[in-house]
Design an enzyme around this catalytic site. Structure first.
Site, PDB file in Angstrom:
ATOM      1  CD  GLU A 189      -1.935  -2.345   1.173  1.00 29.21           C
ATOM      2  OE1 GLU A 189      -0.811  -2.740   1.544  1.00 29.21           O
ATOM      3  OE2 GLU A 189      -2.847  -3.120   0.888  1.00 29.21           O
ATOM      4  CG  HIS A 205     -10.356  -8.172   6.115  1.00 29.14           C
ATOM      5  ND1 HIS A 205      -9.738  -9.040   6.968  1.00 29.14           N
ATOM      6  CD2 HIS A 205      -9.626  -8.192   4.964  1.00 29.14           C
ATOM      7  CE1 HIS A 205      -8.695  -9.601   6.380  1.00 29.14           C
ATOM      8  NE2 HIS A 205      -8.603  -9.080   5.157  1.00 29.14           N
TER       9      HIS A 205
END
Lengths: 392, 84, 326
Positions: free
Chosen positions: C57, C126
């Site tokens: 990321e 998540h």
């Protein structure tokens, strides 16, 4: 010490008054309990007494001005040490701050030296929106506090309260009607009343009164209402739970017994100023106080202390000839005794039917404070006292 | 009204003990209790004033004779006559 | 049309409208996006403009910032907000600050799309709602499209914005069906929207919680309580004017936020209401937030941890109660 003399709240519904007359000029002395200024409220003219022995330094408000409760009216120079608080508790006044905890020893470090000031009495929960609306409508915070009685006040309550207020009325009689209406509506809305009635053989009281009065000039004679008032005062002093105020969600008993005497105002209306320390005064003194009180009501000149001091009320409709009067409690008090007419009634004594003058007393009391059993005890105590009038 | 008549003297006594009544509207024949809400304290005050002003004794049982202005006038006349 | 379709159409529109626009992120190309938003775009626009990235990321968000500085209009997809934490340095230290630190010489017209939220049993790594953290950072614009129309048109508005914009797409909404009002072709990133009008209480919310609020409002209406539902849409900067206007009308506010309550967006909203509309309030501000635990995996525990219509109804009733709920 210099202090400001402020307009006190003289009733559950007062938020302003018009100053009509100064009774003391700058430079003059006023004694504790002596009337200082006369104001006009919806209840009529009221002489407001000084709480201090003091010298008037300056008058801050001139006659004819309408001012809000809490406005400084004058500057006073108080002589000597500060005076004891007024003998009559003022139920409408802001409750005194909670007592501070004991002072910490100076040697302790400051961080830990601060004692908890104790839990303050619960404050009425007035929503911010209600506060602002109250300001817009000129409803005082004290008024809201009393209205809330420890509960919650929303904007709609403020609007209701404002609508009930006597200021909207232009004539004094309408204003008094509105004042009574607001107080009684609040009583019926908030106080869970219970009612008890008790018939009393009034012959002993009546006979004693006739003997007592026979020897006296008219102006020194006693009336039945004074005997009843004294009996109620003594009973209320003896039996806990009827003498005092229900404020901020709890009952506050009063050591002093100030009996509110409901006095009809001619042409309609009612006031219930207090006979101070009614349990401790002998009958002639109480009679003089009562007589003076009625005279002042008739002349429209009540004193401020008399208005707010009552810790229990007595009301009588004897003159109108009804048997029983079921009264409504005058908040923040918790009890009221109603007296009907004394009338010849059939009465059974020792299995025999006889005619006796009978007085029916009715008690309305606050169920948040007492139950029927205590109320029954109070009524019986009053009856027993009236059976021994010479001891009153 | 002639200030010296008995009725006018009684009326002024009445207004002195009950300054909140309107004497011009008073019907002398009607009971004070009905007309101006006289209660026991008003009656006592009125009786005391009458007793003192005219120097006559009024027993408790005689308060009923002061029920109206006209009745009071008759009563006072009767007592003053008896006194000589 | 589903919410997923709306985002897909928004991406296609953007790619067609401006050659500087490209999409990059993990699995956005050959796999079609982990939420299947970009399915078919690789075939249509080619690998230059639909770029699969390595699992880093920090690297691909950094690359996006560089591309934006270089004059392109990158759309970076971060698979979930949890993974965006690996790119915090790029987002907070670079994207948010460069315009400021360059005295306005540089701007970072970057759009980052992130899936956020719980409700799909994706467990604690998540399922979190961390958009409130990003809403703390000056220099970023934070948006939360909750409706089909916002999913369809917010992207274009975000690309037109000279500053970095983070679009938080609640993962529960991708399958939601709906339509776009006929004639609507653009939306703004400035204003909150009243999704249901009411006079008794304002429910302030965004994202998936909007629908929980609308469900609760429906149930409340049957009880005679008219709840207004305000969709924030943009979490930074907050539309104070719309929030206060509604609260001043209803005098009561309940904030429904899938984030946790401590140090949160709901805390910020509460504070602003108290600062700006205190004297309009009839009751304390109430909050319905996610339980302060990592979001659980088990279905019944996940349901219990998240704000739901029943809890919202209870909060509304408490602020309407005579005792003021305080």
């Amino acid at each position: 010490m210099e202090l400001e003399f402020r307009l006190p709240s003289l009733g559950a519904d007062m938020e302003s008054a018009t100053l009509t007359e100064w009774l003391k000029k700058p430079g003059e002395r006023v004694r504790h309990g002596e009337p200082l200024v006369t104001v006009e409220t919806t209840k009529g003219l009221i002489d407001i007494e000084s709480y201090e022995d003091a010298e008037v330094l300056e008058q801050l408000v001139q006659p004819g001005s309408k001012v809000a409760v809490g406005t400084a009216l004058a500057r006073l120079e108080v002589q000597g040490a500060s005076q004891a608080p007024p003998a009559a508790p003022a139920p409408e006044a802001t409750p005194p701050p909670a007592p501070m905890g004991p002072l910490a020893p100076a040697s302790r470090p400051p961080a830990s030296a601060v004692e908890s000031p104790g839990t303050p009495p619960p404050r009425a929960r007035i929503s911010p929106a209600a506060r602002r609306r109250a300001q817009e409508l000129g409803v005082s915070l004290e008024e809201l506090e009393r209205f809330a009685a420890g509960g919650f006040v929303h904007i709609e309550d403020v609007e209701k309260l404002a609508a009930q207020r006597p200021v909207a009325h232009t004539d004094a009689r309408g204003a008094m009607r509105a004042t009574i209406g607001a107080a009684m509506a609040r009583a019926k809305r908030e106080i869970p009343h219970y009612y008890l009635a008790h018939a009393v053989d009034f012959a002993p009281a009546r006979e004693w009164l006739a003997r007592h009065n026979a020897t006296l000039p008219v102006q020194d004679r006693l009336i039945e209402a004074v005997l009843i008032t004294k009996a109620v005062a003594l009973a209320a002093a003896r039996i806990e739970g009827f003498n005092g105020y229900f404020l901020h969600g709890r009952f506050e008993s009063s050591a002093a017994v100030h009996v509110g005497a409901a006095i009809a105002v001619r042409g309609g209306g009612l006031v219930a100023p207090a006979l101070l320390d009614a349990d401790r005064k002998d009958l002639p003194t109480l009679m003089r106080d009562f007589s003076a009180l009625v005279t002042r009501v008739r002349a429209g000149h009540l004193r401020s202390g008399e208005f707010t001091a009552a810790t229990i009320t007595v009301t009588s409709l004897g003159a109108e000839g009804v048997d029983v009067l079921f009264p409504i409690i005058n908040p923040p008090q918790v009890a009221i005794v109603g007296a009907g007419a004394v009338r010849e009634q059939p009465w059974v004594r020792d299995g025999e039917l006889i005619a006796r003058p009978v007085l029916t007393l009715a008690l309305a009391a606050d169920h948040r404070v007492t139950d029927g059993r205590a109320g029954a005890r109070l009524l019986r105590a009053i009856a027993d006292l009236l059976a021994q009038p010479q001891a009153l | 009204m002639d200030p010296d008549t008995l009725e006018s003297r009684l009326l002024s006594l009445l207004t002195s003990v009950a300054p909140d009544i309107e004497p011009q509207n008073l019907d002398p024949a009607r009971a004070l209790r009905e007309q101006v809400d006289f209660d026991s304290m008003d009656t006592l005050h009125f009786a005391a004033a009458v007793s003192k002003t005219f120097g006559i004794d009024i027993a408790e049982t005689e308060y009923a004779r002061l029920a109206s202005l006209r009745a009071a006038e008759a009563f006072v006349r009767e007592r003053l006559a008896a006194k000589g | 049309m589903t919410y997923r379709d709306a985002v897909h159409e928004a991406l296609r529109d953007a790619l067609q409208a401006d050659p500087r626009v490209f999409l990059m992120g993990e699995d956005v190309g050959r796999y079609g996006g982990s939420y299947a938003v970009s399915k078919g775009l690789l075939e249509e626009f080619g690998p230059e403009r639909i770029r699969d990235t390595p699992l880093s990321e920090s690297a691909f968000v950094g690359a996006g910032i560089g591309a934006a500085l270089g004059g392109l209009r990158p759309i970076v997809e971060v698979m979930t907000v949890n993974f965006s934490l690996l790119a915090l340095d790029q987002i907070v230290n670079n994207a948010a600050t460069l315009s400021h630190m360059s005295g306005g010489q540089l701007s970072v017209p970057l759009v980052i799309r992130l899936a956020t939220g719980a409700g799909r049993q994706l467990a604690a790594q998540h399922s979190h709602s961390l958009e409130g953290w990003y809403a703390h950072i000056p220099g970023l614009r934070i948006c939360a499209p909750a409706t089909i129309e916002d999913a369809r048109f917010m992207l274009a508005a975000a690309l037109a914005c000279p500053d970095p914009v983070l679009l938080f797409e609640h993962l529960y909404l991708y399958n939601m069906e709906g339509g776009v009002p006929p004639g609507l072709e653009r939306v703004d990133l400035e204003h909150a929207a009243i999704r249901r009008a009411g006079k008794d209480v304002t429910l302030i919310t965004y994202g998936w919680s909007l629908y929980k609020c609308l469900t609760a409002a429906e149930a409340l209406a049957a009880q005679g309580i008219e709840a207004e539902v305000l969709d924030l849409r943009t979490l930074r900067p907050l539309d104070d004017a719309a929030i206060m206007a509604s609260v001043r009308r209803t005098r009561r506010a309940v904030i429904v936020d899938e984030g946790w309550r401590s140090g949160s967006l709901s805390a910020e909203l509460t504070t602003r209401i108290v600062e700006q509309a205190f004297y309009d309030l009839e009751a304390p501000v109430a909050r319905v937030c996610t339980a302060e635990v990592p979001v659980p995996y088990a279905k019944h525990l996940e349901d219990a941890a998240l704000p739901g219509p029943a809890a919202i109804e209870a909060a509304v009733r408490s602020v309407l109660a005579r005792d003021g709920g305080g």
